[in-house]
Design an enzyme around this catalytic site. Structure first.
Site, PDB file in Angstrom:
ATOM      1  N   THR A  65     -18.034 -14.128  16.921  1.00  0.00           N
ATOM      2  CA  THR A  65     -17.684 -14.639  18.189  1.00  0.00           C
ATOM      3  C   THR A  65     -17.042 -15.975  18.125  1.00  0.00           C
ATOM      4  N   GLY A  66     -16.264 -16.205  19.117  1.00  0.00           N
ATOM      5  CA  GLY A  66     -15.755 -17.747  19.457  1.00  0.00           C
ATOM      6  C   GLY A  66     -14.930 -18.072  17.960  1.00  0.00           C
ATOM      7  N   ASP A 113     -30.600 -13.347  10.801  1.00  0.00           N
ATOM      8  CA  ASP A 113     -30.988 -14.642  11.776  1.00  0.00           C
ATOM      9  C   ASP A 113     -31.364 -15.800  10.640  1.00  0.00           C
ATOM     10  N   TYR A 195     -20.443 -35.618  19.255  1.00  0.00           N
ATOM     11  CA  TYR A 195     -21.797 -35.954  19.830  1.00  0.00           C
ATOM     12  C   TYR A 195     -22.712 -36.145  18.532  1.00  0.00           C
ATOM     13  N   LYS A 210     -27.546 -31.603  14.951  1.00  0.00           N
ATOM     14  CA  LYS A 210     -26.076 -31.707  14.186  1.00  0.00           C
ATOM     15  C   LYS A 210     -26.218 -32.712  13.267  1.00  0.00           C
ATOM     16  N   ILE A 239     -13.509 -26.643  22.893  1.00  0.00           N
ATOM     17  CA  ILE A 239     -12.489 -25.563  22.720  1.00  0.00           C
ATOM     18  C   ILE A 239     -13.179 -24.436  23.648  1.00  0.00           C
ATOM     19  N   ARG A 247     -22.844 -22.208  28.394  1.00  0.00           N
ATOM     20  CA  ARG A 247     -24.170 -22.981  28.158  1.00  0.00           C
ATOM     21  C   ARG A 247     -24.167 -24.118  28.627  1.00  0.00           C
TER      22      ARG A 247
HETATM   23  C1  LIG Z   1     -15.456 -28.141  29.719  1.00  0.00           C
HETATM   24  C2  LIG Z   1     -16.636 -28.924  29.712  1.00  0.00           C
HETATM   25  C3  LIG Z   1     -17.847 -28.737  28.860  1.00  0.00           C
HETATM   26  C4  LIG Z   1     -17.767 -28.062  27.718  1.00  0.00           C
HETATM   27  C5  LIG Z   1     -18.136 -28.986  26.466  1.00  0.00           C
HETATM   28  C6  LIG Z   1     -17.429 -28.480  25.407  1.00  0.00           C
HETATM   29  C7  LIG Z   1     -17.627 -29.070  24.060  1.00  0.00           C
HETATM   30  C8  LIG Z   1     -18.228 -30.349  23.890  1.00  0.00           C
HETATM   31  C9  LIG Z   1     -19.286 -30.374  22.752  1.00  0.00           C
HETATM   32  C10 LIG Z   1     -19.748 -28.853  22.448  1.00  0.00           C
HETATM   33  C11 LIG Z   1     -20.453 -28.537  21.535  1.00  0.00           C
HETATM   34  C12 LIG Z   1     -21.052 -27.311  21.341  1.00  0.00           C
HETATM   35  C13 LIG Z   1     -22.000 -27.128  20.760  1.00  0.00           C
HETATM   36  C14 LIG Z   1     -22.723 -25.963  20.432  1.00  0.00           C
HETATM   37  O1  LIG Z   1     -23.349 -25.388  19.737  1.00  0.00           O
HETATM   38  S1  LIG Z   1     -21.915 -24.376  21.562  1.00  0.00           S
HETATM   39  C15 LIG Z   1     -22.523 -23.002  20.911  1.00  0.00           C
HETATM   40  C16 LIG Z   1     -23.414 -22.100  21.999  1.00  0.00           C
HETATM   41  N1  LIG Z   1     -23.468 -20.918  21.608  1.00  0.00           N
HETATM   42  C17 LIG Z   1     -24.897 -20.308  21.632  1.00  0.00           C
HETATM   43  O2  LIG Z   1     -25.696 -20.948  22.205  1.00  0.00           O
HETATM   44  C18 LIG Z   1     -24.842 -19.223  21.263  1.00  0.00           C
HETATM   45  C19 LIG Z   1     -26.378 -18.474  20.978  1.00  0.00           C
HETATM   46  N2  LIG Z   1     -27.508 -18.866  21.894  1.00  0.00           N
HETATM   47  C20 LIG Z   1     -28.572 -18.099  22.121  1.00  0.00           C
HETATM   48  O3  LIG Z   1     -28.712 -17.342  21.671  1.00  0.00           O
HETATM   49  C21 LIG Z   1     -29.414 -18.832  23.187  1.00  0.00           C
HETATM   50  O4  LIG Z   1     -28.619 -19.611  24.298  1.00  0.00           O
HETATM   51  C22 LIG Z   1     -30.392 -19.507  22.662  1.00  0.00           C
HETATM   52  C23 LIG Z   1     -30.003 -20.717  21.952  1.00  0.00           C
HETATM   53  C24 LIG Z   1     -31.489 -20.123  23.857  1.00  0.00           C
HETATM   54  C25 LIG Z   1     -31.431 -18.783  21.540  1.00  0.00           C
HETATM   55  O5  LIG Z   1     -31.784 -17.732  22.189  1.00  0.00           O
HETATM   56  P1  LIG Z   1     -33.221 -16.816  21.861  1.00  0.00           P
HETATM   57  O6  LIG Z   1     -33.673 -17.238  20.278  1.00  0.00           O
HETATM   58  O7  LIG Z   1     -33.183 -15.823  22.437  1.00  0.00           O
HETATM   59  O8  LIG Z   1     -34.036 -18.108  22.581  1.00  0.00           O
HETATM   60  P2  LIG Z   1     -34.915 -17.721  23.950  1.00  0.00           P
HETATM   61  O9  LIG Z   1     -36.123 -17.054  23.729  1.00  0.00           O
HETATM   62  O10 LIG Z   1     -34.113 -17.179  25.242  1.00  0.00           O
HETATM   63  O11 LIG Z   1     -35.313 -19.417  24.159  1.00  0.00           O
HETATM   64  C26 LIG Z   1     -35.943 -20.285  23.282  1.00  0.00           C
HETATM   65  C27 LIG Z   1     -36.710 -21.366  23.986  1.00  0.00           C
HETATM   66  O12 LIG Z   1     -35.865 -22.283  24.867  1.00  0.00           O
HETATM   67  C28 LIG Z   1     -35.876 -22.112  26.222  1.00  0.00           C
HETATM   68  N3  LIG Z   1     -34.677 -22.133  26.704  1.00  0.00           N
HETATM   69  C29 LIG Z   1     -33.703 -21.194  26.672  1.00  0.00           C
HETATM   70  N4  LIG Z   1     -32.759 -21.501  27.474  1.00  0.00           N
HETATM   71  C30 LIG Z   1     -32.974 -22.790  28.000  1.00  0.00           C
HETATM   72  C31 LIG Z   1     -32.322 -23.293  29.274  1.00  0.00           C
HETATM   73  N5  LIG Z   1     -31.194 -22.971  29.599  1.00  0.00           N
HETATM   74  N6  LIG Z   1     -33.064 -24.588  29.748  1.00  0.00           N
HETATM   75  C32 LIG Z   1     -34.238 -24.875  29.040  1.00  0.00           C
HETATM   76  N7  LIG Z   1     -34.833 -24.281  28.215  1.00  0.00           N
HETATM   77  C33 LIG Z   1     -34.419 -23.256  27.695  1.00  0.00           C
HETATM   78  C34 LIG Z   1     -36.860 -20.761  26.573  1.00  0.00           C
HETATM   79  O13 LIG Z   1     -37.368 -20.864  27.655  1.00  0.00           O
HETATM   80  C35 LIG Z   1     -37.795 -20.758  25.140  1.00  0.00           C
HETATM   81  O14 LIG Z   1     -38.773 -21.801  25.326  1.00  0.00           O
HETATM   82  P3  LIG Z   1     -40.176 -21.184  25.895  1.00  0.00           P
HETATM   83  O15 LIG Z   1     -40.999 -22.381  25.815  1.00  0.00           O
HETATM   84  O16 LIG Z   1     -39.886 -20.677  27.215  1.00  0.00           O
HETATM   85  O17 LIG Z   1     -40.514 -20.317  24.907  1.00  0.00           O
HETATM   86  N1  LIG Z   2     -16.737 -24.397  21.414  1.00  0.00           N
HETATM   87  C1  LIG Z   2     -16.753 -25.656  21.440  1.00  0.00           C
HETATM   88  O1  LIG Z   2     -16.136 -26.378  22.390  1.00  0.00           O
HETATM   89  C2  LIG Z   2     -17.381 -26.400  20.502  1.00  0.00           C
HETATM   90  C3  LIG Z   2     -18.183 -25.794  19.562  1.00  0.00           C
HETATM   91  N2  LIG Z   2     -18.722 -26.394  18.624  1.00  0.00           N
HETATM   92  C4  LIG Z   2     -19.489 -25.691  17.242  1.00  0.00           C
HETATM   93  O2  LIG Z   2     -18.646 -24.532  17.069  1.00  0.00           O
HETATM   94  C5  LIG Z   2     -19.366 -23.612  16.433  1.00  0.00           C
HETATM   95  C6  LIG Z   2     -19.146 -22.366  17.198  1.00  0.00           C
HETATM   96  O3  LIG Z   2     -19.304 -22.263  18.399  1.00  0.00           O
HETATM   97  P1  LIG Z   2     -18.640 -21.415  19.687  1.00  0.00           P
HETATM   98  O4  LIG Z   2     -17.752 -20.473  18.886  1.00  0.00           O
HETATM   99  O5  LIG Z   2     -18.184 -22.219  20.430  1.00  0.00           O
HETATM  100  O6  LIG Z   2     -20.158 -20.613  20.257  1.00  0.00           O
HETATM  101  P2  LIG Z   2     -20.664 -19.106  19.925  1.00  0.00           P
HETATM  102  O7  LIG Z   2     -21.646 -18.828  20.840  1.00  0.00           O
HETATM  103  O8  LIG Z   2     -19.314 -17.969  20.078  1.00  0.00           O
HETATM  104  O9  LIG Z   2     -20.969 -19.041  18.448  1.00  0.00           O
HETATM  105  C7  LIG Z   2     -22.393 -19.296  17.935  1.00  0.00           C
HETATM  106  C8  LIG Z   2     -22.499 -18.113  16.987  1.00  0.00           C
HETATM  107  O10 LIG Z   2     -23.762 -18.307  16.455  1.00  0.00           O
HETATM  108  C9  LIG Z   2     -24.280 -17.252  16.262  1.00  0.00           C
HETATM  109  N3  LIG Z   2     -25.851 -17.557  16.233  1.00  0.00           N
HETATM  110  C10 LIG Z   2     -26.773 -17.968  16.980  1.00  0.00           C
HETATM  111  N4  LIG Z   2     -27.980 -17.889  16.721  1.00  0.00           N
HETATM  112  C11 LIG Z   2     -28.009 -17.560  15.496  1.00  0.00           C
HETATM  113  C12 LIG Z   2     -28.931 -17.240  14.435  1.00  0.00           C
HETATM  114  N5  LIG Z   2     -30.486 -17.708  14.838  1.00  0.00           N
HETATM  115  N6  LIG Z   2     -28.756 -16.669  13.427  1.00  0.00           N
HETATM  116  C13 LIG Z   2     -27.287 -16.214  13.100  1.00  0.00           C
HETATM  117  N7  LIG Z   2     -26.368 -16.699  13.803  1.00  0.00           N
HETATM  118  C14 LIG Z   2     -26.713 -17.095  14.956  1.00  0.00           C
HETATM  119  C15 LIG Z   2     -24.070 -16.431  17.285  1.00  0.00           C
HETATM  120  O11 LIG Z   2     -24.172 -14.844  16.914  1.00  0.00           O
HETATM  121  P3  LIG Z   2     -25.336 -14.208  17.376  1.00  0.00           P
HETATM  122  O12 LIG Z   2     -25.614 -14.254  18.678  1.00  0.00           O
HETATM  123  O13 LIG Z   2     -25.054 -12.670  17.126  1.00  0.00           O
HETATM  124  O14 LIG Z   2     -26.606 -14.603  16.530  1.00  0.00           O
HETATM  125  C16 LIG Z   2     -22.769 -16.704  17.618  1.00  0.00           C
HETATM  126  O15 LIG Z   2     -21.539 -16.031  16.947  1.00  0.00           O
HETATM  127  C17 LIG Z   2     -20.923 -24.099  16.673  1.00  0.00           C
HETATM  128  O16 LIG Z   2     -21.568 -24.649  15.509  1.00  0.00           O
HETATM  129  C18 LIG Z   2     -20.874 -24.942  17.733  1.00  0.00           C
HETATM  130  O17 LIG Z   2     -21.964 -26.021  17.807  1.00  0.00           O
HETATM  131  C19 LIG Z   2     -18.737 -27.704  18.220  1.00  0.00           C
HETATM  132  C20 LIG Z   2     -18.169 -28.381  19.160  1.00  0.00           C
HETATM  133  C21 LIG Z   2     -17.452 -28.011  20.235  1.00  0.00           C
END
Ligand SMILES: CCCCC/C=C\CC/C=C/C=C/C(=O)SCCNC(=O)CCNC(=O)[C@H](O)C(C)(C)COP(=O)(O)OP(=O)(O)OC[C@H]1O[C@@H](n2cnc3c(N)ncnc32)[C@H](O)[C@@H]1OP(=O)(O)O
Ligand SMILES: NC(=O)C1=CN([C@@H]2O[C@H](COP(=O)(O)OP(=O)(O)OC[C@H]3O[C@@H](n4cnc5c(N)ncnc54)[C@H](OP(=O)(O)O)[C@@H]3O)[C@@H](O)[C@H]2O)C=CC1
Length: 331
Positions: A65-66, A113, A195, A210, A239, A247
């Site tokens: 993705t992404g 994972d 950040y 990070k 991006i 999120r």
């Molecule tokens: C235009 C302006 C804004 C945009 C700004 C953009 C850029 C600026 C810089 C950006 C940086 C970006 C960094 C990134 O990393 S973006 C990547 C985002 N992608 C993902 O997160 C994809 C994968 N994510 C997931 O799968 C889930 O979201 C996950 C991370 C929660 C993991 O899923 P899973 O393993 O299934 O976990 P859960 O069992 O659902 O939850 C675990 C635990 O966390 C608690 N929780 C979940 N969500 C929340 C929430 N929203 N708030 C508070 N707590 C949360 C959940 O309750 C569980 O805890 P418990 O105690 O209840 O067990």
């Molecule tokens: N988009 C943005 O503005 C920014 C993004 N980033 C960074 O860029 C990268 C990509 O983000 P972006 O493409 O935006 O978001 P996405 O959510 O599309 O990408 C995150 C990917 O991580 C995978 N992933 C999450 N948890 C696990 C796990 N436990 N094991 C294996 N894979 C996992 C997800 O796949 P699956 O659910 O199948 O596991 C998903 O493909 C990240 O490192 C993010 O921190 C940083 C700054 C800005």
């Protein structure tokens, strides 16, 4: 004369104060924010010569993705055989098929994972059987959500730090050890965020993890050069991807303010970061190691500078401000 200038200056100071207020309320004053984006058009084509990754194998975590998907598409277009790995096999397989059919180069989907070291080890076993060990490793998988820190449960903290820091470490160490054993060099790239350097409220587990990834990669750049391994970091600014924006800005309320503070007047695009990642991972960058590359349209410095809001002051307003400043005598 002095009284007349000061009277005019006083009126203008009021205008400046009021436009600063307008700026805070409505996000626009003076310069039209975003209009400068036309100076910085995003280019979408692959930048490196075709075939740059022929006979190369690349592993991209989170490649379904992404941004990971965009990096996979570019590397594949440039000749790499790619392996994409994450939790959701159906999404990985769809992406792999789409990219393979467009580029003619095989993309393999492997479920993994990254939080689970045993799963990572099995994923690398699978990869060795499919393609052999990789030349390029991109640690891109991540998890994140905005949340006031006082609302975070221990498991929320653990979930994010496990994916981002431990996941990156497990993938890097598993592959590093096998590559060293096989005397094979490789390029490792980690995707962090701006950040990671400054820290940020409301994404504290992500910021902490990070920052840890950056320390890991800078440390290994120093330690493992002797094995033929390079380690680099890209810090992207915003991006648009579904994973990040859904999120971090679920209502879309912060997008305009974000764009307004980016000096290049726009968000980045997946194709742009894919080109940068391809360059850093390629042999054209074989002298690059330990680098931290900020790729954010200028957002970081824009957020950092205390006086940057003065961008909203117009040329007429500057004339008056200058008079006021020049007329100040003593301290
Ligand atoms: C235009 C302006 C804004 C945009 C700004 C953009 C850029 C600026 C810089 C950006 C940086 C970006 C960094 C990134 O990393 S973006 C990547 C985002 N992608 C993902 O997160 C994809 C994968 N994510 C997931 O799968 C889930 O979201 C996950 C991370 C929660 C993991 O899923 P899973 O393993 O299934 O976990 P859960 O069992 O659902 O939850 C675990 C635990 O966390 C608690 N929780 C979940 N969500 C929340 C929430 N929203 N708030 C508070 N707590 C949360 C959940 O309750 C569980 O805890 P418990 O105690 O209840 O067990
Ligand atoms: N988009 C943005 O503005 C920014 C993004 N980033 C960074 O860029 C990268 C990509 O983000 P972006 O493409 O935006 O978001 P996405 O959510 O599309 O990408 C995150 C990917 O991580 C995978 N992933 C999450 N948890 C696990 C796990 N436990 N094991 C294996 N894979 C996992 C997800 O796949 P699956 O659910 O199948 O596991 C998903 O493909 C990240 O490192 C993010 O921190 C940083 C700054 C800005």
């Amino acid at each position: 004369m002095a009284a007349r200038v000061l009277g005019r200056a006083g009126r203008l100071a009021a205008v400046v104060r009021s436009s600063a207020l307008q700026l805070r309320l409505h996000g626009s004053a003076g310069l039209r924010f975003g209009s400068q984006a036309s100076f910085f058009p995003p280019l979408g084509d692959a930048m490196l010569p075709s075939g740059s990754f022929n006979n190369h194998v690349a592993l991209i975590t989170g490649g379904g993705t992404g941004l990971g998907r965009a990096m996979t598409a570019t590397l594949s277009q440039l000749g790499a055989q790619c392996i994409i790995a994450s939790r959701k096999l159906d999404i990985l397989q769809r992406t792999a098929e789409e990219i393979s059919s467009q580029t003619g180069n095989k993309v393999h989907a492997v479920q993994c994972d990254v939080r689970d070291p045993q799963a990572v080890s099995q994923c690398v076993d699978q990869m060795e059987a499919l393609t052999g060990l990789p030349d390029v490793i991109i640690n891109n998988a991540a998890g994140n959500f905005v949340c006031p820190s006082e609302r975070l449960s221990p498991n929320a903290w653990k979930t994010i730090t496990d994916i981002v820091l431990n996941g990156t470490a497990f993938v890097t160490l598993e592959l590093g050890k096998r590559l060293i054993q096989n005397q094979k060099g490789a390029s490792f790239l980690a995707i962090t965020t701006i950040y990671a350097e400054s820290g940020s409220g409301f994404v504290v587990p992500s910021a902490s993890a990070k920052a840890g990834v950056e320390a890991l990669y800078k440390s290994l750049a120093a330690e493992w050069g002797r094995y033929g391994h390079r380690f680099n970091i890209i810090q992207p600014g915003p991006i648009r991807t579904k994973g990040a924006f859904s999120r971090l800005d679920p209502t879309g309320a912060f997008e305009k303010a974000t764009i307004d503070r980016i000096p290049t007047g726009r968000l980045g695009t997946p194709a742009e970061i894919a080109n940068l990642a391809a360059y850093v991972s390629s042999n054209y960058a074989s002298w690059m190691s330990g680098a931290v590359i900020r790729f954010d349209g200028g957002e970081y410095v824009s957020l950092a500078g205390e006086f940057n809001e003065l961008r909203s002051v117009t040329p007429d307003q500057w004339k008056i401000l200058e008079v006021m400043i020049r007329n100040t005598k003593g301290s």
